[in-house]
Design a protein around this motif. Sequence first.
Motif, short mmCIF file in Angstrom:
data_model
loop_
_atom_site.label_atom_id
_atom_site.label_comp_id
_atom_site.label_asym_id
_atom_site.label_seq_id
_atom_site.Cartn_x
_atom_site.Cartn_y
_atom_site.Cartn_z
N ALA A 240 -12.54 83.30 45.18
CA ALA A 240 -12.03 82.42 44.13
C ALA A 240 -12.95 82.46 42.91
O ALA A 240 -12.50 82.51 41.77
CB ALA A 240 -11.89 80.99 44.65
N ARG B 266 -1.51 75.38 38.17
CA ARG B 266 -2.63 76.31 38.08
C ARG B 266 -3.81 75.82 38.94
O ARG B 266 -4.37 76.56 39.73
CB ARG B 266 -3.05 76.35 36.61
N LEU B 267 -4.12 74.51 38.79
CA LEU B 267 -5.22 73.96 39.59
C LEU B 267 -4.90 73.96 41.08
O LEU B 267 -5.77 74.15 41.92
CB LEU B 267 -5.52 72.53 39.14
N ILE C 86 -12.37 81.18 38.95
CA ILE C 86 -12.10 79.78 39.28
C ILE C 86 -13.42 79.02 39.37
O ILE C 86 -14.36 79.49 40.01
CB ILE C 86 -11.34 79.70 40.62
N LYS D 252 -3.11 76.19 42.59
CA LYS D 252 -3.36 77.56 43.04
C LYS D 252 -4.85 77.77 43.25
O LYS D 252 -5.28 78.39 44.22
CB LYS D 252 -2.86 78.55 42.00
N ALA D 253 -5.64 77.23 42.31
CA ALA D 253 -7.10 77.37 42.44
C ALA D 253 -7.57 76.68 43.73
O ALA D 253 -8.45 77.18 44.42
CB ALA D 253 -7.80 76.76 41.23
N ARG E 171 -5.84 76.27 46.53
CA ARG E 171 -5.49 77.08 47.70
C ARG E 171 -6.37 78.31 47.81
O ARG E 171 -6.79 78.69 48.89
CB ARG E 171 -4.01 77.47 47.63
N ALA E 172 -6.67 78.91 46.65
CA ALA E 172 -7.54 80.10 46.67
C ALA E 172 -8.93 79.72 47.18
O ALA E 172 -9.50 80.41 48.02
CB ALA E 172 -7.62 80.71 45.27
#
Lengths: 236, 336
Positions: free
Chosen positions: B222, B207-208, B227, B210-211, B213-214
Amino acid sequence: MAMLEVSDIHTFYGNIEALKGVSLEVEEGEIVTLIGSNGAGKSTTLRSISGLSPPREGSIRFEGNEIGETPPQAIVQLGISQSPEGRKCFQRMTVRENLELGAYLRRDTSQIRDDLARVYDLFPRLEERERQKAGTMSGGEQQMLAIGRALMAQPRLLLLDEPSMGIAPVLVERIYETIEEINRQGTTILLVEQNANFALGVSKRGYVLETGRVALSDDSSALRDNPDVQKAYLGG
Amino acid sequence: MWDFISKYGLIALLVAFPLTYAIIDVAGGEGLSRIGNNLVAGLSNGAIWALIALGYTLVYGIIELINFAHGEVFMIGSFTAFALYSVLGLTLVTGPLGLVLGLLVVLVLSMLVSGSLNVMIERVAYRPLRGAPKLAPLITAVGVSFILQNVGILWFGSSQKGIPDLIRAQQELFNIGGVEVSRADVLAVVVTIPLVYLLTAFVNRSRLGKAMRATAQDPEAARLMGINVDTTISVTFLLGGLLAGAAGLIYALYQTNVWYFQGFTAGLIAFTAAVMGGIGNLRGAVLGGLIIGIIQQISDNRIGNEWTPAVVFAYLVLIMVFRPQGLIGEETREAG
């Protein structure tokens, strides 16, 4: 008490005062439109509500809670999400990944799956393009993605910033039908548009912003009949 | 088409370097063992550069800042590892089991020290400047780098400090057809591969991650996803620091000396590796690190080590001219 109460907010970019005392209200279940020309402060109003550009003065209350100084992530958690100006899809991620990021704060896996199905139901095109990178899609498709992504946060109030910007007229019509459908399913919507025809068509009430102030507010039908509004925003 | 030619043309050019010497060796009746030895030593050196390069690329990917203090974070990792030798009583006579366990503890602790140091640097020297022009945090980064070098001098003095060769680094562990594989080589690979694997799995799947990369692609979008961008940036610095700490221990075991200035040179090489591979790209950083390790080794051994920096940077210039985005970098970044 209205769901969203914005009272006399002043928002600055550096030393430039973009909002000079904007007040507006959104009742639960409504679609409310914010129209105005470029630079009138429409996007800034939405950015202030989302916490991206917090107001320096004034108050923003959502369901009774003051959120004027709340950070953006907490505002999403409270139930406000936004499809921003310029769509801002994550270009190098797939449609599916973008939608999953919309549900970033949620842990209810099965509910998320239901909402994903609902978004695909609203925008079948997104399901077809599930594995495609967002950056490779057309403007209209990216707009659908941005709205779908905002819905994945399960908002009670959805902020839409210029959903018709840069999109073919046929597609604009379809997007507006979907916006009405989203509202019928129970989401309150605050809509910002420069091109006011469609927006005033679907909304109940509207505000006209001019240089950082609310110049006019009325029922949408009355605004559409107002000669000044027609001249300035309805191309006629 | 041009993209294809420039990418694979450059890769071919890189492969040509060891290949030429291999052909010369074979033609001279020497066999392939010499070039094999060059490659093994190059890869294990390159593994250290790769670990450090990942820290540059992670941070650049997310806030577009060259963290000039990163080399010093690595140096502090080495110093911590050495300091822990005596704390844990690790000496040349420690038994194999005690040594492995002890070094595992040292690995974890030096990773944590470097990781938290990197997080602190971001808090103190970069975060307050987030809205400032890009040059401002760049200068504070250089400043932090000097401060840490001076911390290094206060800690272990200003000259190179020999440290116990705990693992008998150069001892041959096995030999494949004349190619010697030393303990240090195995150590570098055994530590690096799982760490790189864990890092990529984390960035791609958690999850982190992904955060991260976003946030790298569009920090504002984001934030609209909920985020916490500050936390995400801290995690990124933590990951970079952890890897630098691991590299610090491997370097200490491998080189059997530490020096306050080691971070400057290593940082320069690792930064070059990150740029060569395509800054912001994780696989690129690893690839760049390994390539530079191999080029250095062959150049040291065949051309003479006074030429090595020139050879490395000649390759960098060549790559930059034909592929400014690096070997496997993205063509352009999206506007934030």
